[in-house]
Design a protein around this motif. Structure first.
Motif, PDB file in Angstrom:
ATOM      1  N   GLU A   8       6.189  -2.126   1.253  1.00  0.00           N
ATOM      2  CA  GLU A   8       5.026  -1.263   1.054  1.00  0.00           C
ATOM      3  C   GLU A   8       5.354  -0.102   0.116  1.00  0.00           C
ATOM      4  OE1 GLU A   8       2.006  -0.992   1.191  1.00  0.00           O
ATOM      5  OE2 GLU A   8       1.367   1.038   1.660  1.00  0.00           O
ATOM      6  N   GLU A   9       6.323   0.718   0.510  1.00  0.00           N
ATOM      7  CA  GLU A   9       6.628   1.900  -0.306  1.00  0.00           C
ATOM      8  C   GLU A   9       7.297   1.526  -1.628  1.00  0.00           C
ATOM      9  OE1 GLU A   9       7.592   5.662   2.023  1.00  0.00           O
ATOM     10  OE2 GLU A   9       7.848   4.119   3.560  1.00  0.00           O
ATOM     11  N   ALA A  10       7.962   0.350  -1.658  1.00  0.00           N
ATOM     12  CA  ALA A  10       8.614  -0.097  -2.889  1.00  0.00           C
ATOM     13  C   ALA A  10       7.613  -0.732  -3.861  1.00  0.00           C
ATOM     14  CB  ALA A  10       9.718  -1.093  -2.546  1.00  0.00           C
ATOM     15  N   ASN A  11       6.369  -0.904  -3.431  1.00  0.00           N
ATOM     16  CA  ASN A  11       5.361  -1.637  -4.222  1.00  0.00           C
ATOM     17  C   ASN A  11       5.941  -2.971  -4.680  1.00  0.00           C
ATOM     18  OD1 ASN A  11       2.904  -2.173  -5.406  1.00  0.00           O
ATOM     19  ND2 ASN A  11       3.325  -1.001  -7.274  1.00  0.00           N
ATOM     20  N   ASP A  12       6.564  -3.640  -3.719  1.00  0.00           N
ATOM     21  CA  ASP A  12       7.250  -4.898  -3.968  1.00  0.00           C
ATOM     22  C   ASP A  12       6.241  -6.021  -4.235  1.00  0.00           C
ATOM     23  OD1 ASP A  12       9.596  -6.739  -3.608  1.00  0.00           O
ATOM     24  OD2 ASP A  12       8.388  -7.386  -1.903  1.00  0.00           O
ATOM     25  N   ASP A  13       6.530  -6.835  -5.257  1.00  0.00           N
ATOM     26  CA  ASP A  13       5.610  -7.913  -5.644  1.00  0.00           C
ATOM     27  C   ASP A  13       5.389  -8.930  -4.526  1.00  0.00           C
ATOM     28  OD1 ASP A  13       4.784  -7.210  -8.202  1.00  0.00           O
ATOM     29  OD2 ASP A  13       6.639  -7.955  -9.100  1.00  0.00           O
ATOM     30  N   ALA A  14       6.467  -9.302  -3.871  1.00  0.00           N
ATOM     31  CA  ALA A  14       6.339 -10.328  -2.834  1.00  0.00           C
ATOM     32  C   ALA A  14       5.477  -9.816  -1.679  1.00  0.00           C
ATOM     33  CB  ALA A  14       7.725 -10.743  -2.331  1.00  0.00           C
ATOM     34  N   PHE A  15       5.654  -8.538  -1.326  1.00  0.00           N
ATOM     35  CA  PHE A  15       4.844  -7.980  -0.237  1.00  0.00           C
ATOM     36  C   PHE A  15       3.378  -7.856  -0.680  1.00  0.00           C
ATOM     37  CE2 PHE A  15       3.385  -4.259   2.394  1.00  0.00           C
ATOM     38  CZ  PHE A  15       3.358  -4.936   3.606  1.00  0.00           C
ATOM     39  N   ALA A  16       3.151  -7.426  -1.908  1.00  0.00           N
ATOM     40  CA  ALA A  16       1.776  -7.339  -2.413  1.00  0.00           C
ATOM     41  C   ALA A  16       1.133  -8.728  -2.410  1.00  0.00           C
ATOM     42  CB  ALA A  16       1.757  -6.727  -3.814  1.00  0.00           C
ATOM     43  N   ASP A  17       1.900  -9.763  -2.755  1.00  0.00           N
ATOM     44  CA  ASP A  17       1.382 -11.136  -2.696  1.00  0.00           C
ATOM     45  C   ASP A  17       0.955 -11.488  -1.273  1.00  0.00           C
ATOM     46  OD1 ASP A  17       1.800 -11.691  -5.393  1.00  0.00           O
ATOM     47  OD2 ASP A  17       3.759 -12.649  -5.067  1.00  0.00           O
ATOM     48  N   ARG A  18       1.794 -11.127  -0.311  1.00  0.00           N
ATOM     49  CA  ARG A  18       1.474 -11.460   1.089  1.00  0.00           C
ATOM     50  C   ARG A  18       0.237 -10.720   1.576  1.00  0.00           C
ATOM     51  NH1 ARG A  18       6.642  -9.859   3.807  1.00  0.00           N
ATOM     52  NH2 ARG A  18       5.489 -10.070   5.754  1.00  0.00           N
ATOM     53  N   LEU A  19       0.121  -9.458   1.186  1.00  0.00           N
ATOM     54  CA  LEU A  19      -1.080  -8.701   1.582  1.00  0.00           C
ATOM     55  C   LEU A  19      -2.319  -9.318   0.937  1.00  0.00           C
ATOM     56  CD1 LEU A  19       0.085  -4.959   1.288  1.00  0.00           C
ATOM     57  CD2 LEU A  19      -0.159  -6.322   3.383  1.00  0.00           C
ATOM     58  N   ALA A  20      -2.211  -9.624  -0.350  1.00  0.00           N
ATOM     59  CA  ALA A  20      -3.379 -10.145  -1.080  1.00  0.00           C
ATOM     60  C   ALA A  20      -3.805 -11.499  -0.518  1.00  0.00           C
ATOM     61  CB  ALA A  20      -3.052 -10.248  -2.570  1.00  0.00           C
ATOM     62  N   ALA A  21      -2.822 -12.276  -0.031  1.00  0.00           N
ATOM     63  CA  ALA A  21      -3.146 -13.612   0.490  1.00  0.00           C
ATOM     64  C   ALA A  21      -3.992 -13.543   1.766  1.00  0.00           C
ATOM     65  CB  ALA A  21      -1.855 -14.385   0.758  1.00  0.00           C
ATOM     66  N   LEU A  22      -4.042 -12.366   2.394  1.00  0.00           N
ATOM     67  CA  LEU A  22      -4.818 -12.232   3.624  1.00  0.00           C
ATOM     68  C   LEU A  22      -6.319 -12.177   3.355  1.00  0.00           C
ATOM     69  CD1 LEU A  22      -2.740  -9.430   5.475  1.00  0.00           C
ATOM     70  CD2 LEU A  22      -2.607 -11.909   5.857  1.00  0.00           C
ATOM     71  N   ALA A  23      -6.710 -11.848   2.094  1.00  0.00           N
ATOM     72  CA  ALA A  23      -8.108 -11.459   1.862  1.00  0.00           C
ATOM     73  C   ALA A  23      -8.680 -12.032   0.579  1.00  0.00           C
ATOM     74  CB  ALA A  23      -8.198  -9.929   1.829  1.00  0.00           C
ATOM     75  N   ASP A  24     -10.015 -11.888   0.429  1.00  0.00           N
ATOM     76  CA  ASP A  24     -10.720 -12.288  -0.793  1.00  0.00           C
ATOM     77  C   ASP A  24     -10.989 -11.089  -1.696  1.00  0.00           C
ATOM     78  OD1 ASP A  24     -11.153 -15.014   0.255  1.00  0.00           O
ATOM     79  OD2 ASP A  24     -12.525 -14.007   1.640  1.00  0.00           O
ATOM     80  N   LEU A  25     -11.188  -9.911  -1.074  1.00  0.00           N
ATOM     81  CA  LEU A  25     -11.534  -8.690  -1.811  1.00  0.00           C
ATOM     82  C   LEU A  25     -10.696  -7.532  -1.299  1.00  0.00           C
ATOM     83  CD1 LEU A  25     -15.443  -8.578  -1.504  1.00  0.00           C
ATOM     84  CD2 LEU A  25     -14.123  -9.469  -3.425  1.00  0.00           C
ATOM     85  N   TYR A  26     -10.560  -6.525  -2.149  1.00  0.00           N
ATOM     86  CA  TYR A  26      -9.818  -5.322  -1.768  1.00  0.00           C
ATOM     87  C   TYR A  26     -10.736  -4.099  -1.898  1.00  0.00           C
ATOM     88  CZ  TYR A  26      -6.560  -1.389  -2.164  1.00  0.00           C
ATOM     89  OH  TYR A  26      -5.919  -0.191  -2.008  1.00  0.00           O
ATOM     90  N   VAL A  27     -10.771  -3.296  -0.842  1.00  0.00           N
ATOM     91  CA  VAL A  27     -11.515  -2.031  -0.899  1.00  0.00           C
ATOM     92  C   VAL A  27     -10.556  -0.910  -0.524  1.00  0.00           C
ATOM     93  CG1 VAL A  27     -13.419  -0.670   0.069  1.00  0.00           C
ATOM     94  CG2 VAL A  27     -13.724  -3.122  -0.334  1.00  0.00           C
ATOM     95  N   ASP A  28     -10.489   0.119  -1.368  1.00  0.00           N
ATOM     96  CA  ASP A  28      -9.615   1.264  -1.084  1.00  0.00           C
ATOM     97  C   ASP A  28     -10.455   2.449  -0.628  1.00  0.00           C
ATOM     98  OD1 ASP A  28      -7.648   3.103  -0.840  1.00  0.00           O
ATOM     99  OD2 ASP A  28      -7.059   3.140  -2.959  1.00  0.00           O
ATOM    100  N   ASP A  29     -10.203   2.895   0.606  1.00  0.00           N
ATOM    101  CA  ASP A  29     -10.865   4.114   1.091  1.00  0.00           C
ATOM    102  C   ASP A  29      -9.819   5.118   1.571  1.00  0.00           C
ATOM    103  OD1 ASP A  29     -13.363   5.246   1.135  1.00  0.00           O
ATOM    104  OD2 ASP A  29     -13.787   4.734   3.217  1.00  0.00           O
ATOM    105  N   ALA A  30      -8.579   4.941   1.128  1.00  0.00           N
ATOM    106  CA  ALA A  30      -7.468   5.766   1.611  1.00  0.00           C
ATOM    107  C   ALA A  30      -7.179   6.880   0.614  1.00  0.00           C
ATOM    108  CB  ALA A  30      -6.224   4.902   1.820  1.00  0.00           C
ATOM    109  N   PHE A  31      -8.061   7.875   0.563  1.00  0.00           N
ATOM    110  CA  PHE A  31      -7.810   8.949  -0.392  1.00  0.00           C
ATOM    111  C   PHE A  31      -6.471   9.630  -0.123  1.00  0.00           C
ATOM    112  CE2 PHE A  31      -8.000  13.314  -1.952  1.00  0.00           C
ATOM    113  CZ  PHE A  31      -8.093  13.018  -3.297  1.00  0.00           C
ATOM    114  N   GLY A  32      -6.128   9.791   1.147  1.00  0.00           N
ATOM    115  CA  GLY A  32      -4.879  10.469   1.508  1.00  0.00           C
ATOM    116  C   GLY A  32      -3.634   9.763   1.000  1.00  0.00           C
ATOM    117  N   ALA A  33      -3.768   8.498   0.603  1.00  0.00           N
ATOM    118  CA  ALA A  33      -2.616   7.748   0.067  1.00  0.00           C
ATOM    119  C   ALA A  33      -2.786   7.459  -1.416  1.00  0.00           C
ATOM    120  CB  ALA A  33      -2.435   6.441   0.845  1.00  0.00           C
ATOM    121  N   ALA A  34      -3.802   8.047  -2.045  1.00  0.00           N
ATOM    122  CA  ALA A  34      -4.132   7.693  -3.435  1.00  0.00           C
ATOM    123  C   ALA A  34      -3.074   8.146  -4.429  1.00  0.00           C
ATOM    124  CB  ALA A  34      -5.490   8.276  -3.817  1.00  0.00           C
TER     125      ALA A  34
END
Ligand code: ADP
Ligand code: MG
Length: 392
Positions: free
Chosen positions: A123-149
Motif C-alpha cells: 500500500e504505502e510502497a504503491n507497489d504494482d502487484a498490490f495495486a493489481d490485486r486491489l484493482a482486480a476486486l472491482a470494476d470502478l474506482y471512486v476516491d473519497d479519501a481527501f485525508g489521504a490525497a
C-alpha cells in the motif's frame, strides 16, 4: 479543479472500490470521533442507492505493512453499519481470499469493507502487484479519501491507473473549497497559522503570503518569529536554524503590505505541566521560562482582524491547548473565527480538535477532514489523489 464525478458514473450492479479515509481516533478500541466516517456517507449512500456493490477501503493508524489487531477496521465497519442502517461486513484480509469471497457474494446495493490497506506493505510502497490485486476486486474506482490525497499509495494512485476513476463528493468538495482559498478568496483574506513548528508551516506561509491581506501567527512557531525580531524566548520551543527565514519572511510581508501579526503578549510558565501560567509582554520573557500560549492582548488583536475578514483560513493551535492553563488563546481565536461573518475554513488535526473541544464546529463553514492534505494543497502542491482522477 472539477474532477470526473461519481455522479457521472454508471454504477448499477458494478463492483465499486471506494477509497475512504476512516483513519479515526480510537481509545480502547472505541471510536472517539466519527467525523471522517460521517463525511463519506453522502458518497456511500449514493452508491448504495444506485445499486452498486460497494467495497469500502481505508487505512487506519500505522501498522507498518503487517496485520495488527489494534489497527483493525472492525470499529469503523460497525460504526458505518449503524450510520448506513445496513450491515457492512468486514473481510478478514485486505485483498486476499476473504475479501474476494465476500465481494463475490455481494448483491447490488450492499456494502462490504476490506481490512486496513496498510496491513500490506504494498500500500504505502504503491507497489504494482498490490495495486493489481486491489484493482482486480472491482470494476470502478471512486476516491473519497481527501485525508489521504497527499499520499501516492497503491489505493490512491496505482489503482486509479488500472480502473476507470471518479471523485467522490467529499474529495471534490474539499478540493473546491481549498482551491478557492488560493484562486478566488473573498477579501480581506486572513490566515491564522499556529501549531508547534515553523518548519511544518513555512511552505504554506510562503504560498499564502501573496494571497492574504493579514497573517496572524501564534503557537510554538511564533517563537521563532519573536527571535527574528530580536526578542528572547527563554526555554520556549523554537527553531533557531530558521530565524533567518522568519526574518526574511517578515521583511517580505512588510514590503508587500501584508498585515503580519505575531504575539504581543504571551502566557509563560516554567514547564508544560505547570498548574497555571503568567501573562507577560512578548519582549519580557525571563530566562528559564517558556511560552505556552498567546496572551489576551494578542487574542484581542487577532480577533479584531478576524471579525472583518471576508475569508479566514486557520491551521494550528495558538498554544498548548491540550492543557487548561494554556487553552485560552486557542479558544479565543476559535470564538472569533466562529463569530466571523465571512467564509471560514479550519484545517489541521489539532486545530480541528480544538474547535470541536470548544463546541464551535457547527459555526465554521468548512472543517477539513485532511490536515496534511489541506496544507499540501495550500502549499500549491499537486496532490496525488487529485492528479489520479481525470478532469470532468
Ligand atoms: P495542526 O495539527 O492543527 O496542524 P500542529 O500539529 O502543527 O497543528 O501543532 C499542534 C501542537 O502544537 C499542539 O499539540 C500544541 O500543543 C502544540 N503547541 C502549540 N503552541 C505551542 C507552544 N507555545 N509550545 C509548545 N507546543 C505548542
Ligand atoms: Mg498536528
Amino acid at each position: 479543479m472539477s474532477k470526473r464525478s461519481v455522479a457521472a458514473a454508471d454504477v448499477s450492479g458494478k463492483r465499486v472500490f471506494l477509497r475512504v479515509d476512516f483513519n479515526v481516533p480510537l481509545k480502547d478500541g472505541r471510536i472517539v470521533d466519527d467525523t471522517r466516517i460521517r463525511a463519506a456517507l453522502p458518497t456511500i449512500r449514493d452508491l448504495v442507492d444506485r445499486g452498486a456493490r460497494v467495497i469500502v477501503a481505508s487505512h487506519l493508524g500505522r501498522p507498518k505493512g503487517k496485520p495488527s489487531p489494534e489497527a483493525s477496521l472492525a470499529p469503523a465497519a460497525a460504526r458505518l453499519s449503524e450510520l448506513l442502517g445496513q450491515p457492512v461486513v468486514l473481510a478478514a484480509d485486505t485483498a486476499g481470499p476473504s475479501a474476494r469471497h465476500l465481494i463475490d457474494g455481494m448483491a447490488p446495493g450492499q456494502a462490504v469493507m476490506i481490512e486496513n490497506l496498510r496491513f500490506d506493505p504494498g500500500e504505502e510502497a504503491n507497489d504494482d502487484a498490490f495495486a493489481d490485486r486491489l484493482a482486480a476486486l472491482a470494476d470502478l474506482y471512486v476516491d473519497d479519501a481527501f485525508g489521504a490525497a497527499h499520499r501516492a499509495h497503491a489505493s490512491v494512485s496505482g489503482i486509479a491507473e488500472r480502473l476507470p476513476a471518479y471523485a467522490g463528493y467529499l474529495l471534490q468538495r474539499e478540493a473546491d473549497i481549498l482551491q478557492r482559498l488560493l484562486d478566488n478568496p473573498a477579501h480581506p483574506f486572513v490566515a491564522v497559522v499556529g501549531g508547534a513548528k515553523v518548519s511544518d508551516k513555512l511552505a504554506v506561509l510562503e504560498h499564502l503570503l501573496d494571497r492574504v491581506d493579514a497573517l496572524l501567527i501564534g503557537g510554538g512557531m511564533a517563537n521563532t518569529f519573536l527571535l527574528a525580531q530580536g526578542r528572547e524566548v527563554g526555554n520556549s520551543l523554537a527553531e533557531r536554524d530558521l530565524i533567518g527565514s522568519a526574518a526574511a519572511f517578515i521583511d517580505r510581508a512588510r514590503a508587500i503590505g501584508v498585515d503580519l501579526r505575531v504575539p504581543q503578549d504571551v502566557v509563560i510558565a516554567a514547564a508544560i505541566d505547570a498548574p497555571s501560567g503568567d501573562v507577560v509582554a512578548a519582549d519580557a520573557v525571563p530566562a528559564g521560562m517558556a511560552i505556552f500560549d498567546i496572551g489576551p492582548a494578542t487574542v484581542a488583536s487577532f480577533a479584531e482582524v478576524i471579525s472583518s475578514a471576508g475569508t479566514v483560513f486557520w491551521n494550528g493551535p495558538m498554544g498548548v491547548f491540550e492543557r487548561p492553563p494554556f487553552a485560552a488563546g486557542t479558544r479565543g481565536v476559535a470564538l472569533a473565527v466562529a463569530a466571523c461573518p465571512g467564509f471560514t475554513v479550519v484545517g489541521g488535526g489539532e486545530s480541528v480538535a480544538a474547535v470541536e473541544q470548544a463546541g464551535l464546529a457547527g459555526k465554521i463553514d468548512h472543517i477539513s477532514t485532511g490536515g496534511g492534505a489541506s496544507l499540501e494543497l495550500l502549499e500549491g502542491r499537486i496532490l496525488p489523489g487529485l492528479a489520479a482522477i481525470p478532469d470532468a
